[in-house]
Design a protein around this motif. Structure first.
Motif, short mmCIF file in Angstrom:
data_model
loop_
_atom_site.label_atom_id
_atom_site.label_comp_id
_atom_site.label_asym_id
_atom_site.label_seq_id
_atom_site.Cartn_x
_atom_site.Cartn_y
_atom_site.Cartn_z
N ASN A 178 131.46 74.51 93.89
CA ASN A 178 131.90 73.24 93.30
C ASN A 178 130.71 72.33 92.97
N LEU A 179 129.51 72.87 93.09
CA LEU A 179 128.32 72.08 92.82
C LEU A 179 128.24 71.72 91.34
N LYS A 180 127.66 70.58 91.06
CA LYS A 180 127.46 70.13 89.69
C LYS A 180 126.01 69.72 89.48
N SER A 181 125.56 69.89 88.26
CA SER A 181 124.25 69.41 87.84
C SER A 181 124.47 68.27 86.85
N GLU A 182 123.65 67.24 86.96
CA GLU A 182 123.85 66.04 86.13
C GLU A 182 122.51 65.60 85.55
N VAL A 183 122.53 65.27 84.27
CA VAL A 183 121.28 64.93 83.61
C VAL A 183 121.54 63.96 82.45
N ILE A 184 120.58 63.08 82.22
CA ILE A 184 120.55 62.28 80.99
C ILE A 184 119.40 62.81 80.15
N VAL A 185 119.69 63.13 78.89
CA VAL A 185 118.68 63.71 78.01
C VAL A 185 118.64 62.95 76.69
N VAL A 186 117.45 62.62 76.25
CA VAL A 186 117.24 62.01 74.93
C VAL A 186 116.45 62.98 74.07
N HIS A 187 116.92 63.25 72.85
CA HIS A 187 116.19 64.04 71.87
C HIS A 187 115.88 63.16 70.67
N ILE A 194 121.26 60.78 72.57
CA ILE A 194 121.23 60.65 74.02
C ILE A 194 122.56 61.17 74.55
N LYS A 195 122.50 61.93 75.64
CA LYS A 195 123.73 62.44 76.22
C LYS A 195 123.63 62.44 77.74
N HIS A 196 124.77 62.31 78.36
CA HIS A 196 124.90 62.35 79.82
C HIS A 196 125.78 63.55 80.14
N ASP A 197 125.18 64.60 80.67
CA ASP A 197 125.90 65.85 80.92
C ASP A 197 126.13 66.06 82.41
N VAL A 198 127.34 66.47 82.75
CA VAL A 198 127.66 66.95 84.10
C VAL A 198 128.17 68.37 83.92
N VAL A 199 127.39 69.35 84.38
CA VAL A 199 127.68 70.76 84.12
C VAL A 199 127.49 71.56 85.41
N LYS A 200 127.93 72.82 85.38
CA LYS A 200 127.74 73.68 86.55
C LYS A 200 126.27 74.00 86.76
N HIS A 201 125.58 74.28 85.66
CA HIS A 201 124.16 74.58 85.73
C HIS A 201 123.53 74.25 84.39
N PHE A 202 122.21 74.13 84.38
CA PHE A 202 121.50 73.76 83.16
C PHE A 202 121.29 74.98 82.25
N TYR A 203 120.96 74.70 80.99
CA TYR A 203 120.65 75.74 80.01
C TYR A 203 119.41 76.50 80.48
N ASN A 204 119.52 77.81 80.66
CA ASN A 204 118.46 78.56 81.34
C ASN A 204 117.79 79.59 80.46
N LYS A 205 117.66 79.30 79.18
CA LYS A 205 116.91 80.18 78.28
C LYS A 205 115.58 79.52 77.91
N TRP A 206 114.54 80.34 77.82
CA TRP A 206 113.21 79.88 77.40
C TRP A 206 113.33 79.45 75.94
N HIS A 207 113.13 78.17 75.64
CA HIS A 207 113.41 77.66 74.30
C HIS A 207 112.47 76.50 73.93
N TYR A 208 112.53 76.10 72.71
CA TYR A 208 111.75 74.96 72.22
C TYR A 208 112.51 74.34 71.06
N HIS A 209 112.08 73.16 70.63
CA HIS A 209 112.68 72.49 69.48
C HIS A 209 111.71 71.43 68.97
N PRO A 210 111.80 71.05 67.70
CA PRO A 210 110.85 70.09 67.14
C PRO A 210 111.01 68.68 67.68
#
Length: 292
Positions: free
Chosen positions: A85-94, A18-34
């Motif tokens: 100065n905009l930020k994107s913020e997300v909580i993600v669980v893998h 689990i992670k809490h990210d504050v970034v300029k923008h999100f990962y923008n590549k077409w992707h997948y993972h198991p």
């Protein structure tokens, strides 16, 4: 067509991330993972591509993605400006489907989890009070330790699995073949459309980008995404129009042209086909919801 395989590095002392990210923008590549992925967007706006679905995302969105379900989060252009100065913020669980062990999933009590994991192959949008409950549990999970982490993850999944406040995001059966070169091919198409949808885009242009004839490109795109390229382009344009109608006071005619339409009649026809509303009805509905 195979999207980019993204390697999720699990910490050795944990069975899931689990992670809490504050970034300029999100990962923008077409992707997948198991790993399955639970995404809770706290701040940020843009377009999301999940399977064959195109949709605008915003703060407050929560989605559970199934294992190997391809997706892309493309933040709005304003997040990429050097002066922003905009930020994107997300909580993600893998987490892997069997992160608690094969035997656990074979227990009779785990049937609801297996059904949830199956539903997640279409993506699961989580709404209303269920989203609020899960959001609170995610906040606790960020700082939890030891066995409490597992208990909270199970509580989150149990809450989602028993909720009626969820809806599927995309279609089933999106097929991806194993040629890794196809990842960049689709990324090229997506990025080009996102940069140029407000302009005229011809089949000749986009097919040339990926070294196919227009006829071959049409067959290629529909066989992978289960919709025609023209349908995809319409959804991107109408999605942009929906966002402007909801978030700005611009006139409908101005939004029509800003969304890539030179013909107001075509804009209205496509808008109604995608949303089942007229542009004015969409704006009125959004403003009504915002007051409640």
């Amino acid at each position: 067509m195979k999207p980019h395989l993204l390697k999720i590095h699990l910490q050795p002392e944990h069975s899931f991330n689990i992670k809490h990210d504050v970034v300029k923008h999100f990962y923008n590549k077409w992707h997948y993972h198991p790993e399955l992925e639970l995404v809770y967007i706290l701040r940020g706006t843009g377009r999301q591509f999940i399977g064959d679905n195109v949709h605008h995302f915003k703060g407050g969105d929560m989605i559970l993605l199934g294992a190997n379900l391809p997706h892309l989060w493309h933040s709005d252009d304003k997040y990429f400006l050097k002066s922003s100065n905009l930020k994107s913020e997300v909580i993600v669980v893998h987490f892997m489907p069997d992160c608690l062990g094969d035997q656990f999933l074979r227990l009779p009590e785990s049937k609801t989890l297996l059904r949830l994991f199956d539903k997640a192959q279409q993506g699961v949008r989580i709404k209303h009070t269920t989203k609020k409950m899960v959001g609170e549990l995610l906040e606790r999970l960020l700082t939890a330790k030891d066995i409490e982490r597992i208990m909270l993850l199970l509580q989150i999944l149990n809450t989602i699995s028993h909720s009626k406040q969820t809806k599927p995001v995309c279609s089933r059966g999106i097929h991806f073949d194993s040629n890794p070169k196809e990842a960049e091919r689709l990324n090229t198409v997506y990025q080009f459309v996102l940069e140029h949808f407000s302009q005229e885009i011809s089949l000749q242009q986009v097919s040339k980008l990926v070294n196919l004839s227009p006829q071959s490109f049409c067959r290629y795109f529909k066989s992978r995404i289960k919709k025609t390229f023209s349908q995809f382009l319409i959804e991107v344009r109408i999605g942009h129009a929906c966002k402007l109608l909801a978030e700005s006071d611009k006139s409908v005619s101005h939004i029509c042209y800003e969304s890539g339409y030179n013909n107001f009649s075509n804009f209205n026809k496509h808008f109604r086909k995608v949303t089942a509303k007229t542009p004015s009805e969409h704006r009125d509905y959004y403003h009504l919801m915002a007051r409640h």
